[in-house]
Scaffold this motif. Structure first.
Motif, PDB file in Angstrom:
ATOM      1  N   GLY A 130      -4.367  -3.586 -10.804  1.00 16.80           N
ATOM      2  CA  GLY A 130      -3.164  -2.718 -11.007  1.00 16.80           C
ATOM      3  C   GLY A 130      -3.770  -1.406 -11.045  1.00 16.80           C
ATOM      4  O   GLY A 130      -3.188  -0.406 -10.867  1.00 16.80           O
ATOM      5  N   PRO A 162      -5.547   1.000  -7.575  1.00 16.42           N
ATOM      6  CA  PRO A 162      -4.905   2.025  -6.772  1.00 16.42           C
ATOM      7  C   PRO A 162      -4.519   3.283  -7.466  1.00 16.42           C
ATOM      8  O   PRO A 162      -4.434   4.324  -6.770  1.00 16.42           O
ATOM      9  CB  PRO A 162      -3.647   1.342  -6.217  1.00 16.42           C
ATOM     10  N   VAL A 163      -4.240   3.230  -8.907  1.00 14.18           N
ATOM     11  CA  VAL A 163      -3.808   4.503  -9.559  1.00 14.18           C
ATOM     12  C   VAL A 163      -5.115   5.435  -9.683  1.00 14.18           C
ATOM     13  O   VAL A 163      -5.051   6.267  -9.663  1.00 14.18           O
ATOM     14  CB  VAL A 163      -3.379   4.078 -10.860  1.00 14.18           C
ATOM     15  N   GLN A 190      -8.729  -0.685   1.723  1.00 13.82           N
ATOM     16  CA  GLN A 190      -9.262   0.856   0.961  1.00 13.82           C
ATOM     17  C   GLN A 190      -9.661   1.848   2.066  1.00 13.82           C
ATOM     18  O   GLN A 190      -9.448   2.933   2.124  1.00 13.82           O
ATOM     19  CB  GLN A 190     -10.092   0.477  -0.018  1.00 13.82           C
ATOM     20  N   ASN A 250      -7.029   3.181   4.113  1.00 17.26           N
ATOM     21  CA  ASN A 250      -6.227   4.363   3.450  1.00 17.26           C
ATOM     22  C   ASN A 250      -6.901   5.659   3.005  1.00 17.26           C
ATOM     23  O   ASN A 250      -6.445   6.390   2.282  1.00 17.26           O
ATOM     24  CB  ASN A 250      -5.535   3.608   2.353  1.00 17.26           C
ATOM     25  N   ILE A 292      -2.043  -7.622   0.667  1.00 16.03           N
ATOM     26  CA  ILE A 292      -0.409  -8.016   1.053  1.00 16.03           C
ATOM     27  C   ILE A 292      -0.582  -9.300   1.303  1.00 16.03           C
ATOM     28  O   ILE A 292       0.185 -10.343   0.977  1.00 16.03           O
ATOM     29  CB  ILE A 292       0.101  -7.040   2.067  1.00 16.03           C
ATOM     30  N   SER A 344      -1.321 -11.753  -1.378  1.00 18.81           N
ATOM     31  CA  SER A 344      -0.260 -11.683  -2.244  1.00 18.81           C
ATOM     32  C   SER A 344       0.824 -12.658  -1.906  1.00 18.81           C
ATOM     33  O   SER A 344       1.368 -13.630  -2.659  1.00 18.81           O
ATOM     34  CB  SER A 344       0.377 -10.315  -2.825  1.00 18.81           C
ATOM     35  N   ILE A 345       1.198 -12.739  -0.659  1.00 19.25           N
ATOM     36  CA  ILE A 345       2.200 -13.433  -0.002  1.00 19.25           C
ATOM     37  C   ILE A 345       1.722 -14.880   0.107  1.00 19.25           C
ATOM     38  O   ILE A 345       2.356 -15.927  -0.161  1.00 19.25           O
ATOM     39  CB  ILE A 345       2.881 -12.767   1.019  1.00 19.25           C
ATOM     40  N   LYS A 361       1.310 -16.779  -3.155  1.00 17.63           N
ATOM     41  CA  LYS A 361       2.566 -17.170  -3.736  1.00 17.63           C
ATOM     42  C   LYS A 361       3.227 -18.314  -3.183  1.00 17.63           C
ATOM     43  O   LYS A 361       3.900 -19.287  -3.590  1.00 17.63           O
ATOM     44  CB  LYS A 361       3.696 -16.073  -3.830  1.00 17.63           C
ATOM     45  N   ASP A 404       3.898 -21.995  -4.726  1.00 13.35           N
ATOM     46  CA  ASP A 404       5.401 -22.681  -4.226  1.00 13.35           C
ATOM     47  C   ASP A 404       5.340 -24.100  -3.809  1.00 13.35           C
ATOM     48  O   ASP A 404       5.862 -24.959  -4.339  1.00 13.35           O
ATOM     49  CB  ASP A 404       6.129 -21.557  -3.358  1.00 13.35           C
ATOM     50  N   GLU A 443       7.409 -12.524   6.128  1.00 11.60           N
ATOM     51  CA  GLU A 443       7.137 -11.520   5.612  1.00 11.60           C
ATOM     52  C   GLU A 443       6.042 -11.106   5.394  1.00 11.60           C
ATOM     53  O   GLU A 443       5.750  -9.598   5.522  1.00 11.60           O
ATOM     54  CB  GLU A 443       7.429 -11.795   3.735  1.00 11.60           C
ATOM     55  N   ALA A 499       5.875  -8.994   8.697  1.00 11.29           N
ATOM     56  CA  ALA A 499       6.809  -7.683   8.665  1.00 11.29           C
ATOM     57  C   ALA A 499       6.069  -6.703   7.996  1.00 11.29           C
ATOM     58  O   ALA A 499       5.900  -5.326   8.302  1.00 11.29           O
ATOM     59  CB  ALA A 499       7.994  -8.041   7.862  1.00 11.29           C
ATOM     60  N   GLN A 500       5.250  -6.827   7.014  1.00 15.34           N
ATOM     61  CA  GLN A 500       4.405  -6.088   6.120  1.00 15.34           C
ATOM     62  C   GLN A 500       3.139  -5.513   7.013  1.00 15.34           C
ATOM     63  O   GLN A 500       2.940  -4.320   6.705  1.00 15.34           O
ATOM     64  CB  GLN A 500       3.937  -6.676   4.708  1.00 15.34           C
ATOM     65  N   GLN A 507       2.725  -2.487   9.691  1.00 14.97           N
ATOM     66  CA  GLN A 507       2.339  -0.995   9.460  1.00 14.97           C
ATOM     67  C   GLN A 507       0.999  -1.038   9.850  1.00 14.97           C
ATOM     68  O   GLN A 507       0.613   0.479   9.984  1.00 14.97           O
ATOM     69  CB  GLN A 507       2.440  -0.698   7.940  1.00 14.97           C
ATOM     70  N   ASN A 525       1.768   7.173   1.154  1.00 15.19           N
ATOM     71  CA  ASN A 525       0.724   6.289   0.803  1.00 15.19           C
ATOM     72  C   ASN A 525       0.068   6.809  -0.516  1.00 15.19           C
ATOM     73  O   ASN A 525      -0.460   7.906  -0.463  1.00 15.19           O
ATOM     74  CB  ASN A 525      -0.046   6.435   1.922  1.00 15.19           C
ATOM     75  N   ILE A 543      -2.732   5.721  -2.048  1.00 14.13           N
ATOM     76  CA  ILE A 543      -4.206   5.952  -2.032  1.00 14.13           C
ATOM     77  C   ILE A 543      -4.301   7.072  -1.114  1.00 14.13           C
ATOM     78  O   ILE A 543      -5.104   8.196  -1.576  1.00 14.13           O
ATOM     79  CB  ILE A 543      -4.844   4.541  -1.435  1.00 14.13           C
ATOM     80  N   SER A 544      -4.001   7.340  -0.080  1.00 12.92           N
ATOM     81  CA  SER A 544      -4.293   8.328   0.990  1.00 12.92           C
ATOM     82  C   SER A 544      -3.792   9.499   0.499  1.00 12.92           C
ATOM     83  O   SER A 544      -4.173  10.784   1.046  1.00 12.92           O
ATOM     84  CB  SER A 544      -4.440   8.032   2.298  1.00 12.92           C
ATOM     85  N   ILE A 554       1.507  -3.123  -4.262  1.00 12.71           N
ATOM     86  CA  ILE A 554       0.764  -4.279  -3.355  1.00 12.71           C
ATOM     87  C   ILE A 554       0.913  -3.786  -1.996  1.00 12.71           C
ATOM     88  O   ILE A 554       0.012  -3.794  -1.103  1.00 12.71           O
ATOM     89  CB  ILE A 554       1.289  -5.498  -3.889  1.00 12.71           C
ATOM     90  N   PHE A 555       2.062  -3.612  -1.439  1.00 13.89           N
ATOM     91  CA  PHE A 555       2.510  -3.310  -0.190  1.00 13.89           C
ATOM     92  C   PHE A 555       2.220  -1.869   0.263  1.00 13.89           C
ATOM     93  O   PHE A 555       2.150  -1.518   1.528  1.00 13.89           O
ATOM     94  CB  PHE A 555       4.080  -3.590   0.156  1.00 13.89           C
ATOM     95  N   LYS A 601       3.935   0.951  -0.225  1.00 18.53           N
ATOM     96  CA  LYS A 601       4.872   1.661   0.369  1.00 18.53           C
ATOM     97  C   LYS A 601       5.821   2.309  -0.608  1.00 18.53           C
ATOM     98  O   LYS A 601       6.650   1.910  -1.364  1.00 18.53           O
ATOM     99  CB  LYS A 601       6.059   0.603   0.943  1.00 18.53           C
TER     100      LYS A 601
END
Lengths: 457, 302
Positions: free
Chosen positions: A104, A107-108, A129, A132, A420, A423-424, A427, A431, A448, A451-452, A455, B56, B58-59, B270-271, B273
């Protein structure tokens, strides 16, 4: 008083209101890395070692963001101490984050105005990373000799479009830790060589015999297998089971399209469905594994085996010194597999001391740096030449992890959207383990994920 | 012109007079105003702004999207599913919680021996950290070694799967959050009950009203303001549920507890967005705003 005080307070209020927005225009847009020259490795390394002498003697202070656990703080402090013997002007402070908070906070940290100069990133997330724009390229600090000495799978995970973004440093693989006393009591000796590894059915059959023997001797409710969390929710543990059901070059084994943006046709193959049914049977039909975490099950003789990473042995020696444990290679179905990966050091692209951080990174990934780390904590080095110098990895049980890496090791599915995907997919596997309709769960997850990941096309 | 000048002067002098009269109060509330502006107002404005961008985290690259994030939300089946899950959580939780809170308030309204102790017991969950409560209830709900299944086994009743069963996960969360929040609602009902003048009840009793009639024709109508307040705050709280879901189910099994705030978190962190996450946040705020206005409107009409 009042007028001046009011003016002052109003000024403070205005300044607060006009403070820079949390979201600012980026200093520079993220650009696609150069791809024309794959892995542009310099003939001669021209690292920061060649920085001006006077510049090198300036006091340098850097921060290194790492998750706690796994002996990492001790290991990196050992390397920092060794580096400071050569560069006494450099101070590197570890920002140690509790493991549970790490994903968590990362990214912050990247998004802050003052990111750490160095950080550890899960190797499967390096591409994400880098995509981005958080990571500085490291091609220029390693020679061709260095690159040839690094294990190829590790380099592949640390690279995006042919550009290296992390220092190939350590590798971890997975194995089955077993309770030696339980297995001996049942008269079963698990294999110690990767060539003799059990298949999944052999592993389950033998472990069930152990459980039955324990029950006959009054130790009821022993699980066949546990993980650190149950059911595991990350692809490090779950995907290797699914991939093992496919042939080496099959879509099932790949897990994702070569461009890292499509899971349809890879996660929903007939072999993958076979794997999902097997996975569900472990939890639902056979009740071989618990559907919710049982704390410390392996350490407290409530589980016959535990699938975990190479360094888990060192952890067990500390938290359960009386436990008599052994290691056997990972079971497989069609193709033996272990997924390589570890927290890997990177340099922040937006840090204030990129060159100094790269100089440290060069030392960290050198033979000297790796040996300094291993003096404090056991880690399978990514440098092939250093591995031969470490006796601990030529003997049981560590040898199993190394042999697995050499014979079976592959990176996790490579995609700039790994967080992403993980994570999916994670899960979905939880399940399925908890009894969900497999067809519906897989269809929803594939939809899902794709779709993610669109990008990144 | 003369008139306008006179008006301006009048307004100015009124303002100055008000400023002089309340200057001490203004100085005292100014720190709170600054905090409110910096930590609440500004982030809200920023969220609205970011919702129009593809941002975004991060960037920090942000590209103008216009209403793109909002139109995407309208077509996103996962968004609608999380709205549905959140609405279900609200519908299962809030009515039961409000009735229980009112009953508890009626119970502890009358002074009797031990009433202070009972009030304290009811309020303890309210003042306990949601993180602590979630972890403990997660252990209690454990299908193999949880306290609740232990009790069921002792009573020779069938054990349950609770959080890992698609049919039981949401009700299990609801039960836990009602237990946690009912005391908070009870305080407001208790304050409302104590503010009803005793003379109303006395007059009605003289006219021969029974207990139910007292409750139906005096208590309920005079608690209407309190009830609307509790309903609005409980609705906002239910739509913002995150911590117990994140800690106990992570939105599973099979996404049956995937609520709207968890989806906002997933999109933001996570995504990656952030713009879309901000747009969903704005939509959520609008939904709550509209629902609150409707409730207040009906209250004022009645």
């Amino acid at each position: 008083m009042p007028k001046r005080l009011y003016l002052l307070l109003i000024l403070v209020l205005l300044l607060a209101a006009c403070a820079g927005p949390a979201v600012e225009e980026p200093p520079a847009p993220v650009e696609e890395p150069e791809v024309e020259e794959p892995a542009p490795v310099e003939e001669e390394a021209e690292p920061a070692e060649e920085m001006e002498e006077e510049e090198m003697m300036e006091e340098v202070s850097m921060r290194f963001f790492i998750p706690d656990g796994g002996g990492r703080p001790d290991g990196y402090n050992s390397v920092i101490d060794a580096y400071r013997e050569i560069h006494p002007n450099v101070t590197i402070e570890l920002d140690i984050v509790p493991f549970g908070d790490y994903y968590g906070q990362l990214p912050v940290m990247w998004a802050s105005d003052n990111p750490a100069d160095l950080a550890l990133v899960d190797s499967a997330d390096i591409q994400s990373q880098a995509y981005n724009g958080a990571l500085a390229p490291l091609d220029d600090i390693f020679t061709e000799e260095d690159m040839a000495d690094f294990r190829p799978g590790v380099v592949s995970e640390a690279s995006l479009d042919g550009v290296l973004y992390a220092a190939p440093f350590g590798v971890t693989t997975q194995g089955v830790f077993y309770n030696v006393d339980m297995f001996e009591a049942a008269g079963i000796e698990p294999p110690r060589e990767v060539d003799d590894a059990w298949t999944w059915s052999e592993y389950i059959e033998n472990t069930q015999a152990v459980i039955a023997n324990e029950a006959a001797n009054g130790n009821e409710d022993v699980w066949g297998v546990v993980y650190l969390t149950n059911p595991p929710n990350i692809d490090m543990w779950t995907h290797l089971v699914v991939r093992s059901f496919g042939e080496k070059d099959s879509p099932t084994f790949a897990g994702i399209s070569p461009d890292g943006t499509t899971s349809a046709g890879y996660l929903d193959t007939p072999e993958a469905f076979e794997a999902y049914e097997f996975w569900q049977s472990l939890y639902v039909d056979l009740e071989f594994a618990p559907q919710a975490t049982v704390p410390d099950a392996f350490q407290t003789n409530k589980a016959a085996t535990m699938i975990s990473f190479a360094a888990w042995g060192s952890v067990l020696d500390i938290i359960a010194p009386d436990l008599n444990w052994g290691v056997t290679p990972l079971p497989y179905q069609v193709t033996p597999i272990t997924q390589m990966g570890d927290f890997t050091p990177v340099v922040s692209a937006n840090g204030s001391q990129v060159e100094e951080a790269k100089a440290f990174m060069q030392f960290l990934a050198s033979t000297e740096g790796v040996l300094a780390y291993n003096a404090a904590t056991n880690m399978i080095p990514a440098r092939i030449s250093v591995l031969d110098q470490l006796d601990a990895f030529s003997e049981y049980p560590n040898k199993i992890f190394v042999d697995e890496m050499i014979a079976w090791g592959v990176p996790r599915p490579e995609t700039p959207g790994h967080a992403i995907y993980n994570s999916i997919f994670g899960k979905m596997m939880v399940d399925i383990a908890q009894g969900a309709d497999i067809q519906a769960a897989v269809e929803a997850a594939v939809l899902e994920i794709d779709a993610q990941l669109a990008q990144f096309e | 012109m003369k008139s306008a000048g006179w008006n301006r002067g009048s307004v100015r002098s009124t303002l100055l007079r008000a400023l002089k009269q309340y200057r001490s109060a203004l100085v005292l509330v100014l720190p709170a105003l600054i905090g409110l502006s910096v930590f609440h107002l500004w982030p809200i404005i920023e969220s609205v702004r970011v919702s129009f961008f593809d941002y975004n985290l991060i960037s920090r690259v942000s590209e103008w999207e216009g209403l793109g994030n909002y139109t995407f939300a309208a077509q996103d089946p996962l968004f609608w599913r999380t709205i549905k899950n959140t609405a279900l959580f609200f519908l299962l939780k809030v009515p039961v919680q409000m009735v229980l809170a009112l009953l508890l308030a009626l119970l502890v309204r009358v002074p009797f021996k031990g009433v202070g102790f009972i009030r304290t017991i009811i309020l303890i969950p309210t003042v306990t950290s949601m993180v602590v409560v979630s972890v403990i209830w997660g252990l209690m709900y454990h299908p193999n070694s949880g306290l609740i299944n232990g009790i069921l086994e002792t009573l020779s009743l069938p054990t349950q799967k609770f959080l890992i069963d698609t049919g039981q996960a949401m009700p299990s969360l609801v039960v836990m959050t009602i237990w946690k929040d009912v005391g908070f609602n009870m305080i407001f009902f208790l304050a409302g009950l104590l503010s009803i003048p005793g003379s109303y009840y006395e007059a009605a009793m003289l006219d021969g009203a029974n207990r139910w009639q007292l409750f139906r024709h005096i208590t309920i109508p005079l608690l209407r303001g309190t009830t609307v307040f509790v309903l609005i705050t409980s609705m906002i709280s239910a739509f913002k549920v995150f911590t117990p879901v994140f800690l106990m189910t992570k939105g599973g099994p099979s996404s049956v507890t995937r609520v709207i705030v968890l989806y906002i978190y997933e999109n933001a962190f996570i995504f990656n967005k952030m713009g879309y996450a901000a747009a969903i946040s704005v939509i959520l705020a609008l939904i709550l705003l509209i629902a609150s206005v409707i409730q207040i409107y009906f209250r004022s009409r009645s």
